[in-house]
Design a protein around this motif. Structure first.
Motif, PDB file in Angstrom:
ATOM      1  N   ASP A   1       0.803  -1.217   0.000  1.00 44.27           N
ATOM      2  CA  ASP A   1       0.000   0.000   0.000  1.00 44.27           C
ATOM      3  C   ASP A   1       0.840   1.274   0.000  1.00 44.27           C
ATOM      4  O   ASP A   1       0.279   2.366  -0.038  1.00 44.27           O
ATOM      5  N   LEU A   2       2.161   1.135   0.020  1.00 45.28           N
ATOM      6  CA  LEU A   2       3.039   2.301  -0.024  1.00 45.28           C
ATOM      7  C   LEU A   2       3.698   2.413  -1.391  1.00 45.28           C
ATOM      8  O   LEU A   2       4.258   1.428  -1.901  1.00 45.28           O
ATOM      9  N   VAL A   3       3.636   3.597  -1.982  1.00 46.21           N
ATOM     10  CA  VAL A   3       4.269   3.800  -3.282  1.00 46.21           C
ATOM     11  C   VAL A   3       5.754   3.471  -3.169  1.00 46.21           C
ATOM     12  O   VAL A   3       6.421   3.895  -2.222  1.00 46.21           O
ATOM     13  N   PRO A   4       6.318   2.679  -4.084  1.00 49.65           N
ATOM     14  CA  PRO A   4       7.748   2.359  -4.025  1.00 49.65           C
ATOM     15  C   PRO A   4       8.606   3.623  -4.069  1.00 49.65           C
ATOM     16  O   PRO A   4       8.254   4.606  -4.735  1.00 49.65           O
ATOM     17  N   CYS A   5       9.727   3.584  -3.374  1.00 51.43           N
ATOM     18  CA  CYS A   5      10.585   4.767  -3.292  1.00 51.43           C
ATOM     19  C   CYS A   5      10.994   5.283  -4.668  1.00 51.43           C
ATOM     20  O   CYS A   5      10.996   6.500  -4.905  1.00 51.43           O
ATOM     21  N   LEU A   6      11.356   4.383  -5.577  1.00 47.24           N
ATOM     22  CA  LEU A   6      11.802   4.817  -6.897  1.00 47.24           C
ATOM     23  C   LEU A   6      10.665   5.436  -7.704  1.00 47.24           C
ATOM     24  O   LEU A   6      10.907   6.285  -8.562  1.00 47.24           O
ATOM     25  N   VAL A   7       9.450   5.016  -7.434  1.00 53.13           N
ATOM     26  CA  VAL A   7       8.290   5.628  -8.101  1.00 53.13           C
ATOM     27  C   VAL A   7       8.014   7.000  -7.493  1.00 53.13           C
ATOM     28  O   VAL A   7       7.744   7.976  -8.205  1.00 53.13           O
ATOM     29  N   ALA A   8       8.121   7.095  -6.186  1.00 50.58           N
ATOM     30  CA  ALA A   8       7.889   8.376  -5.512  1.00 50.58           C
ATOM     31  C   ALA A   8       8.835   9.451  -6.014  1.00 50.58           C
ATOM     32  O   ALA A   8       8.451  10.619  -6.167  1.00 50.58           O
ATOM     33  N   ARG A   9      10.076   9.094  -6.284  1.00 50.77           N
ATOM     34  CA  ARG A   9      11.066  10.080  -6.742  1.00 50.77           C
ATOM     35  C   ARG A   9      10.682  10.702  -8.082  1.00 50.77           C
ATOM     36  O   ARG A   9      11.168  11.767  -8.438  1.00 50.77           O
ATOM     37  N   TYR A  10       9.791  10.058  -8.812  1.00 49.25           N
ATOM     38  CA  TYR A  10       9.366  10.565 -10.117  1.00 49.25           C
ATOM     39  C   TYR A  10       8.366  11.708  -9.985  1.00 49.25           C
ATOM     40  O   TYR A  10       7.976  12.316 -10.983  1.00 49.25           O
ATOM     41  N   VAL A  11       7.969  12.030  -8.763  1.00 57.28           N
ATOM     42  CA  VAL A  11       7.020  13.119  -8.526  1.00 57.28           C
ATOM     43  C   VAL A  11       7.518  14.430  -9.130  1.00 57.28           C
ATOM     44  O   VAL A  11       6.725  15.257  -9.589  1.00 57.28           O
ATOM     45  N   THR A  12       8.826  14.647  -9.137  1.00 54.83           N
ATOM     46  CA  THR A  12       9.367  15.901  -9.683  1.00 54.83           C
ATOM     47  C   THR A  12       9.157  16.018 -11.187  1.00 54.83           C
ATOM     48  O   THR A  12       9.362  17.097 -11.749  1.00 54.83           O
ATOM     49  N   TYR A  13       8.764  14.941 -11.860  1.00 54.32           N
ATOM     50  CA  TYR A  13       8.505  14.987 -13.298  1.00 54.32           C
ATOM     51  C   TYR A  13       7.021  15.171 -13.618  1.00 54.32           C
ATOM     52  O   TYR A  13       6.643  15.224 -14.792  1.00 54.32           O
ATOM     53  N   LEU A  14       6.190  15.246 -12.600  1.00 54.55           N
ATOM     54  CA  LEU A  14       4.761  15.436 -12.833  1.00 54.55           C
ATOM     55  C   LEU A  14       4.473  16.834 -13.360  1.00 54.55           C
ATOM     56  O   LEU A  14       5.251  17.763 -13.174  1.00 54.55           O
ATOM     57  N   GLN A  15       3.320  16.971 -13.991  1.00 53.84           N
ATOM     58  CA  GLN A  15       2.842  18.259 -14.462  1.00 53.84           C
ATOM     59  C   GLN A  15       1.858  18.826 -13.428  1.00 53.84           C
ATOM     60  O   GLN A  15       1.371  18.118 -12.550  1.00 53.84           O
ATOM     61  N   LEU A  16       1.563  20.106 -13.568  1.00 59.47           N
ATOM     62  CA  LEU A  16       0.624  20.726 -12.642  1.00 59.47           C
ATOM     63  C   LEU A  16      -0.735  20.037 -12.678  1.00 59.47           C
ATOM     64  O   LEU A  16      -1.403  19.899 -11.644  1.00 59.47           O
ATOM     65  N   GLU A  17      -1.143  19.596 -13.867  1.00 52.23           N
ATOM     66  CA  GLU A  17      -2.439  18.939 -13.974  1.00 52.23           C
ATOM     67  C   GLU A  17      -2.464  17.574 -13.282  1.00 52.23           C
ATOM     68  O   GLU A  17      -3.533  17.002 -13.050  1.00 52.23           O
ATOM     69  N   ASP A  18      -1.284  17.044 -12.967  1.00 51.55           N
ATOM     70  CA  ASP A  18      -1.209  15.792 -12.209  1.00 51.55           C
ATOM     71  C   ASP A  18      -1.434  16.031 -10.720  1.00 51.55           C
ATOM     72  O   ASP A  18      -1.548  15.073  -9.948  1.00 51.55           O
TER      73      ASP A  18
ATOM     74  N   ALA B   1      -1.800   8.841 -12.947  1.00 56.63           N
ATOM     75  CA  ALA B   1      -1.484   7.952 -14.065  1.00 56.63           C
ATOM     76  C   ALA B   1       0.001   7.980 -14.413  1.00 56.63           C
ATOM     77  O   ALA B   1       0.592   6.940 -14.741  1.00 56.63           O
ATOM     78  N   THR B   2       0.627   9.154 -14.341  1.00 58.55           N
ATOM     79  CA  THR B   2       2.044   9.265 -14.684  1.00 58.55           C
ATOM     80  C   THR B   2       2.906   8.413 -13.754  1.00 58.55           C
ATOM     81  O   THR B   2       3.877   7.780 -14.190  1.00 58.55           O
ATOM     82  N   LEU B   3       2.565   8.366 -12.481  1.00 56.62           N
ATOM     83  CA  LEU B   3       3.317   7.547 -11.533  1.00 56.62           C
ATOM     84  C   LEU B   3       3.060   6.061 -11.758  1.00 56.62           C
ATOM     85  O   LEU B   3       3.968   5.234 -11.627  1.00 56.62           O
ATOM     86  N   ARG B   4       1.850   5.733 -12.119  1.00 58.81           N
ATOM     87  CA  ARG B   4       1.545   4.329 -12.401  1.00 58.81           C
ATOM     88  C   ARG B   4       2.306   3.847 -13.630  1.00 58.81           C
ATOM     89  O   ARG B   4       2.812   2.723 -13.668  1.00 58.81           O
TER      90      ARG B   4
END
Length: 207
Positions: free
Chosen positions: A29-46, A174-177
């Motif tokens: 139930d916890l987002v994997p650390c390597l996936v979480a680090r991708y948050v900086t690549y999200l867009q504002l609409e995300d 969706a971008t993180l998934r």
């Protein structure tokens, strides 16, 4: 120290003003650390939001610490322990530096580690300088999440300044998934993390 957490990391956390509590591990139930680090690549609409502090800001380290505490408090990163102090999960590589039996270097083993914020702490200075929270003084590069996993914060160093990117409910983004699917397919990533990404994707479909 516990058997699965390096004493050196525990000591570095302590010097920065944080108490190590436990390695949470690869919970579905916890987002994997390597996936979480991708948050900086999200867009504002995300649904991302940012706190940016310019490099020439007077007293940069103190401002970075203050903005981190403010943002973490406002976004819900902290949980309150029984003694009133604040806790959250910090993403750390807990792999041993020694090579494996075949002489190959171990791939990074990123895990969520539950830590407690003590009365006196310093992320931007001591924490970044000893490379637990960053890669040099006033150069934060860490990922954190709330105990529930509903809030993710990633610190970064950019051309315009340093700061933090935040997002809520990563399982709905969706971008993180999509990035989790890539992580699951990367052969250079630790097998446990690839499996974690797969399980998180399956679990998040039910939420």
């Amino acid at each position: 120290m516990t058997a699965d957490f390096p004493q050196e990391l525990e000591e570095k956390l302590s010097r920065a003003g944080f108490t190590f509590l436990e390695v949470v591990g690869t919970r579905d139930d916890l987002v994997p650390c390597l996936v979480a680090r991708y948050v900086t690549y999200l867009q504002l609409e995300d649904g991302r939001s940012d706190v940016v502090i310019e490099h020439d800001e007077p007293n940069l380290g103190a401002r970075c610490n203050a903005e981190w505490e403010r943002a973490a408090q406002e976004c819900g990163l902290f949980s309150t322990a029984s003694d009133g102090r604040r806790e959250f999960l910090l993403g750390l590589d807990i792999s041993a530096d020694a090579p494996d039996a075949e002489g190959e270097e171990n791939p990074p083993a990123y895990r969520w580690v539950r830590v407690l914020l003590r009365d006196e702490w310093d992320i931007a200075g001591v924490g970044c300088a000893n490379r637990v929270f960053g890669s040099g003084e006033n150069n934060p590069t860490f990922a954190a999440t709330s105990l529930s996993g509903d809030v993710v914060m990633v610190a970064g160093y950019w051309q315009v300044g340093i700061g933090f990117t935040l997002a809520s409910h990563p399982e709905r983004i969706a971008t993180l998934r999509e990035h989790a699917k890539r992580i699951a397919s990367y052969e250079h990533v630790e097998p446990a993390q690839r499996q974690w990404a797969e399980r998180w994707l399956t679990h998040s479909q039910t939420r």
